[in-house]
Design a protein around this motif. Structure first.
Motif, mmCIF file in Angstrom:
data_model
loop_
_atom_site.group_PDB
_atom_site.id
_atom_site.type_symbol
_atom_site.label_atom_id
_atom_site.label_comp_id
_atom_site.label_asym_id
_atom_site.label_seq_id
_atom_site.Cartn_x
_atom_site.Cartn_y
_atom_site.Cartn_z
ATOM 1 N N TRP A 31 43.642 51.295 37.124
ATOM 2 C CA TRP A 31 42.982 50.238 37.890
ATOM 3 C C TRP A 31 41.492 50.220 37.590
ATOM 4 N N GLN A 32 40.899 51.399 37.407
ATOM 5 C CA GLN A 32 39.473 51.467 37.100
ATOM 6 C C GLN A 32 39.184 50.801 35.754
ATOM 7 N N GLU A 33 40.015 51.084 34.764
ATOM 8 C CA GLU A 33 39.830 50.476 33.439
ATOM 9 C C GLU A 33 40.045 48.969 33.500
ATOM 10 N N ARG A 34 41.044 48.546 34.245
ATOM 11 C CA ARG A 34 41.313 47.110 34.371
ATOM 12 C C ARG A 34 40.158 46.399 35.069
ATOM 13 N N LEU A 35 39.572 47.042 36.083
ATOM 14 C CA LEU A 35 38.435 46.451 36.786
ATOM 15 C C LEU A 35 37.229 46.350 35.861
ATOM 16 N N GLN A 83 31.577 38.653 32.662
ATOM 17 C CA GLN A 83 30.162 38.829 32.299
ATOM 18 C C GLN A 83 29.313 39.204 33.513
ATOM 19 N N ILE A 84 29.830 40.163 34.281
ATOM 20 C CA ILE A 84 29.076 40.694 35.414
ATOM 21 C C ILE A 84 28.870 42.190 35.201
ATOM 22 N N MET A 85 27.961 42.756 35.964
ATOM 23 C CA MET A 85 27.666 44.184 35.849
ATOM 24 C C MET A 85 28.927 45.003 36.094
ATOM 25 N N PRO A 86 29.035 46.146 35.422
ATOM 26 C CA PRO A 86 30.212 46.996 35.637
ATOM 27 C C PRO A 86 30.260 47.530 37.065
ATOM 28 N N ARG A 125 29.301 42.756 41.996
ATOM 29 C CA ARG A 125 28.568 41.548 42.405
ATOM 30 C C ARG A 125 28.013 41.653 43.818
ATOM 31 N N GLY A 126 27.581 42.851 44.201
ATOM 32 C CA GLY A 126 27.013 43.059 45.523
ATOM 33 C C GLY A 126 28.044 43.161 46.641
ATOM 34 N N GLN A 127 29.305 43.036 46.302
ATOM 35 C CA GLN A 127 30.396 43.117 47.277
ATOM 36 C C GLN A 127 30.993 44.523 47.225
ATOM 37 N N MET A 128 31.134 45.164 48.385
ATOM 38 C CA MET A 128 31.679 46.516 48.424
ATOM 39 C C MET A 128 33.138 46.472 48.875
ATOM 40 N N PHE A 129 33.949 47.254 48.189
ATOM 41 C CA PHE A 129 35.375 47.352 48.508
ATOM 42 C C PHE A 129 35.710 48.809 48.749
#
Length: 89
Positions: free
Chosen positions: A16-20, A28-31, A54-58
């Motif tokens: 999941w980390q690699e897919r994200l 084209q957003i920050m990792p 993108r400034g959103q925390m999960f």
């Protein structure tokens, strides 16, 4: 069959980390950035993870034993990827 070939025959694809990370590159957003969090519970400590894109925390949905920290990161990455795949750009 040797243990090497049996171990290599069991692959479930990218984590999941690699897919994200790949989805962030494609968008084209920050990792993603991961953070490990802990919560002392009696004589033990529970561990979880949060990921920000993108400034959103999960947050991961579950808490884990310390030896399973990667599971916490996978859980958070899955939540973030599900959100990212539904987000309208």
């Amino acid at each position: 069959m040797s243990s090497t070939s049996s171990a290599s025959s069991y692959t479930s694809g990218p984590s999941w980390q690699e897919r994200l990370e790949e989805a962030c590159r494609d968008a084209q957003i920050m990792p993603p950035t991961f953070q490990i969090v802990s919560d002392r519970r009696g004589g033990r400590t529970a561990w979880s993870s949060q990921v920000t894109i993108r400034g959103q925390m999960f947050a991961a949905r579950y808490w884990y034993d310390g030896k399973n920290l990667n599971n916490a990161k996978e859980d958070a990455a899955e939540c973030a990827l599900n959100w990212l795949s539904r987000a309208a750009w």
